[in-house]
Scaffold this motif. Structure first.
Motif, PDB file in Angstrom:
ATOM      1  N   ASP A  82       6.981   7.688   1.148  1.00  0.00           N
ATOM      2  CA  ASP A  82       6.024   6.584   1.107  1.00  0.00           C
ATOM      3  C   ASP A  82       4.841   6.915   2.003  1.00  0.00           C
ATOM      4  O   ASP A  82       5.020   7.213   3.189  1.00  0.00           O
ATOM      5  CB  ASP A  82       6.660   5.272   1.575  1.00  0.00           C
ATOM      6  CG  ASP A  82       7.620   4.711   0.545  1.00  0.00           C
ATOM      7  OD1 ASP A  82       7.440   5.001  -0.649  1.00  0.00           O
ATOM      8  OD2 ASP A  82       8.534   3.965   0.936  1.00  0.00           O
ATOM      9  N   GLY A  86       8.918   2.112   5.958  1.00  0.00           N
ATOM     10  CA  GLY A  86       8.783   2.847   4.712  1.00  0.00           C
ATOM     11  C   GLY A  86       9.796   3.978   4.661  1.00  0.00           C
ATOM     12  O   GLY A  86      10.289   4.418   5.689  1.00  0.00           O
ATOM     13  N   SER A 125       2.111  -2.947  -8.530  1.00  0.00           N
ATOM     14  CA  SER A 125       3.113  -2.344  -7.656  1.00  0.00           C
ATOM     15  C   SER A 125       4.206  -3.313  -7.241  1.00  0.00           C
ATOM     16  O   SER A 125       5.249  -2.889  -6.737  1.00  0.00           O
ATOM     17  CB  SER A 125       2.442  -1.780  -6.389  1.00  0.00           C
ATOM     18  OG  SER A 125       2.078  -2.834  -5.506  1.00  0.00           O
ATOM     19  N   GLN A 181      -1.179   3.689   3.831  1.00  0.00           N
ATOM     20  CA  GLN A 181      -2.346   3.309   3.038  1.00  0.00           C
ATOM     21  C   GLN A 181      -3.626   3.340   3.865  1.00  0.00           C
ATOM     22  O   GLN A 181      -3.592   3.170   5.088  1.00  0.00           O
ATOM     23  CB  GLN A 181      -2.144   1.908   2.464  1.00  0.00           C
ATOM     24  CG  GLN A 181      -0.928   1.787   1.576  1.00  0.00           C
ATOM     25  CD  GLN A 181      -0.986   2.755   0.409  1.00  0.00           C
ATOM     26  OE1 GLN A 181      -1.839   2.647  -0.463  1.00  0.00           O
ATOM     27  NE2 GLN A 181      -0.070   3.715   0.391  1.00  0.00           N
ATOM     28  N   ALA A 212      12.092   0.949  -1.287  1.00  0.00           N
ATOM     29  CA  ALA A 212      12.773   1.769  -0.304  1.00  0.00           C
ATOM     30  C   ALA A 212      13.965   1.012   0.254  1.00  0.00           C
ATOM     31  O   ALA A 212      13.815  -0.083   0.768  1.00  0.00           O
ATOM     32  CB  ALA A 212      11.818   2.144   0.832  1.00  0.00           C
ATOM     33  N   THR A 245       9.363  -1.546   0.283  1.00  0.00           N
ATOM     34  CA  THR A 245       8.261  -1.179   1.172  1.00  0.00           C
ATOM     35  C   THR A 245       7.124  -2.178   1.040  1.00  0.00           C
ATOM     36  O   THR A 245       6.546  -2.613   2.040  1.00  0.00           O
ATOM     37  CB  THR A 245       7.757   0.241   0.849  1.00  0.00           C
ATOM     38  OG1 THR A 245       8.836   1.165   0.995  1.00  0.00           O
ATOM     39  CG2 THR A 245       6.630   0.640   1.796  1.00  0.00           C
ATOM     40  N   VAL A 255       1.309  -0.382   5.401  1.00  0.00           N
ATOM     41  CA  VAL A 255       1.561  -0.875   4.056  1.00  0.00           C
ATOM     42  C   VAL A 255       0.448  -1.834   3.625  1.00  0.00           C
ATOM     43  O   VAL A 255      -0.064  -1.751   2.516  1.00  0.00           O
ATOM     44  CB  VAL A 255       2.939  -1.574   3.991  1.00  0.00           C
ATOM     45  CG1 VAL A 255       3.134  -2.280   2.651  1.00  0.00           C
ATOM     46  CG2 VAL A 255       4.053  -0.554   4.210  1.00  0.00           C
ATOM     47  N   ARG A 284      -2.528   0.773  -2.846  1.00  0.00           N
ATOM     48  CA  ARG A 284      -1.297   0.788  -3.651  1.00  0.00           C
ATOM     49  C   ARG A 284      -0.472  -0.497  -3.545  1.00  0.00           C
ATOM     50  O   ARG A 284      -0.137  -1.116  -4.551  1.00  0.00           O
ATOM     51  CB  ARG A 284      -0.450   1.983  -3.217  1.00  0.00           C
ATOM     52  CG  ARG A 284       0.906   2.056  -3.898  1.00  0.00           C
ATOM     53  CD  ARG A 284       1.692   3.217  -3.340  1.00  0.00           C
ATOM     54  NE  ARG A 284       3.051   3.232  -3.872  1.00  0.00           N
ATOM     55  CZ  ARG A 284       3.995   4.015  -3.411  1.00  0.00           C
ATOM     56  NH1 ARG A 284       3.733   4.862  -2.427  1.00  0.00           N
ATOM     57  NH2 ARG A 284       5.208   3.978  -3.921  1.00  0.00           N
ATOM     58  N   TYR A 285      -0.142  -0.921  -2.334  1.00  0.00           N
ATOM     59  CA  TYR A 285       0.753  -2.064  -2.181  1.00  0.00           C
ATOM     60  C   TYR A 285       0.039  -3.397  -2.354  1.00  0.00           C
ATOM     61  O   TYR A 285       0.698  -4.443  -2.419  1.00  0.00           O
ATOM     62  CB  TYR A 285       1.456  -2.000  -0.826  1.00  0.00           C
ATOM     63  CG  TYR A 285       2.350  -0.784  -0.704  1.00  0.00           C
ATOM     64  CD1 TYR A 285       3.522  -0.690  -1.438  1.00  0.00           C
ATOM     65  CD2 TYR A 285       2.004   0.282   0.123  1.00  0.00           C
ATOM     66  CE1 TYR A 285       4.341   0.430  -1.359  1.00  0.00           C
ATOM     67  CE2 TYR A 285       2.814   1.409   0.222  1.00  0.00           C
ATOM     68  CZ  TYR A 285       3.980   1.476  -0.523  1.00  0.00           C
ATOM     69  OH  TYR A 285       4.778   2.585  -0.441  1.00  0.00           O
ATOM     70  N   PRO A 297       5.464   8.568  -5.443  1.00  0.00           N
ATOM     71  CA  PRO A 297       6.581   8.048  -4.685  1.00  0.00           C
ATOM     72  C   PRO A 297       6.905   6.636  -5.103  1.00  0.00           C
ATOM     73  O   PRO A 297       6.044   5.865  -5.488  1.00  0.00           O
ATOM     74  CB  PRO A 297       6.079   8.096  -3.234  1.00  0.00           C
ATOM     75  CG  PRO A 297       4.590   8.101  -3.343  1.00  0.00           C
ATOM     76  CD  PRO A 297       4.298   8.825  -4.602  1.00  0.00           C
ATOM     77  N   SER A 298       8.180   6.271  -4.998  1.00  0.00           N
ATOM     78  CA  SER A 298       8.600   4.924  -5.387  1.00  0.00           C
ATOM     79  C   SER A 298       8.094   3.891  -4.414  1.00  0.00           C
ATOM     80  O   SER A 298       8.018   4.130  -3.217  1.00  0.00           O
ATOM     81  CB  SER A 298      10.126   4.876  -5.436  1.00  0.00           C
ATOM     82  OG  SER A 298      10.566   3.560  -5.620  1.00  0.00           O
ATOM     83  N   SER A 299       7.755   2.690  -4.938  1.00  0.00           N
ATOM     84  CA  SER A 299       7.320   1.606  -4.073  1.00  0.00           C
ATOM     85  C   SER A 299       8.510   0.864  -3.483  1.00  0.00           C
ATOM     86  O   SER A 299       8.361  -0.055  -2.712  1.00  0.00           O
ATOM     87  CB  SER A 299       6.456   0.606  -4.865  1.00  0.00           C
ATOM     88  OG  SER A 299       7.216   0.056  -5.913  1.00  0.00           O
TER      89      SER A 299
END
Length: 215
Positions: free
Chosen positions: A189, A185, A81, A192, A6, A105, A20, A75-76, A2-4
């Motif tokens: 998304d 998000g 990212s 986490q 949004a 996001t 997040v 991830r974030y 998924p794209s970071s």
């Protein structure tokens, strides 16, 4: 994957709050703010020299943790990212200036630039402070140390102002998000992991160091 990134009100559905910011990232953020603020305020107080030095060492340790967490974290939290090129930063700033910034996001490009600057300045600041405290250089390093501290304070203040402005334009409280970990998000998304154990270990490491230094 998924794209970071949004956008607000995506056509595919309403934005839902997700976790997040993991707990280690949030602990790092608020500890760094506390330690830098305390070190800055105690810099000119001779009776508080040990506290100043302890907080400075803590800042260095926290930055080293953040560098590691930026590679191995969730991830974030990972630099890959959110660190983007100059064009992305300029595009975001233009949107901010016109009142229509793109929603991310994770960290937006301008916020990512501020983070990189703060981490770099904090490392240089603590290195200069250590050289002074260990008496490995002359008094000329004190002026460099103070200049770096003032530059870092300036970046922090600009960062806070940008966060407040972005919060208003996006209609979400970004300061509260860094406290709770929850942020808007888009569809796709994923929330986490909290990583509670890593956060507790970070807190214990800092508390143990303070106990040794100040106890």
């Amino acid at each position: 994957m998924p794209s970071s990134q949004a956008k607000i009100a995506p056509a595919t559905g309403a934005i839902a709050p997700i976790r997040v910011w993991d707990m280690p990232l949030r602990v790092f953020h608020w500890l760094l703010a506390l330690c830098f603020g305390g070190a800055y305020l105690s810099a000119e107080l001779d009776d508080w020299r040990l506290l100043h030095v302890t907080l400075g060492y803590t800042v260095a340790g926290l930055v080293l943790f953040r560098l590691l967490w930026g590679v191995f974290g969730t991830r974030y939290a990972r630099f890959s990212s959110f660190v983007r090129g100059p064009q992305a930063v300029l595009t975001y700033l233009r949107g901010l200036a016109t009142g229509r910034p793109q929603h991310y996001t994770g960290h937006n490009p301008a916020g990512a630039l501020a983070i990189v600057l703060m981490l770099a300045l904090a490392l240089l600041l603590t290195a200069a402070g250590w050289l002074l405290y260990a008496e490995l250089v002359g008094d000329w390093m004190e002026e460099i140390h103070e200049t770096l501290a003032n530059l870092l304070l300036l970046v922090v203040l600009v960062h806070i102002a940008a966060v407040l402005l972005a919060s208003r334009l996006h209609g979400e409280n970004l300061i509260r998000a860094m406290w709770s970990g929850m942020k808007a998000g888009a569809a796709g998304d994923a929330s986490q992991p909290a990583c509670v154990l890593a956060a507790l270990l970070l807190l214990l490491a800092v508390a143990g160091f303070w106990w040794i230094q100040l106890g």
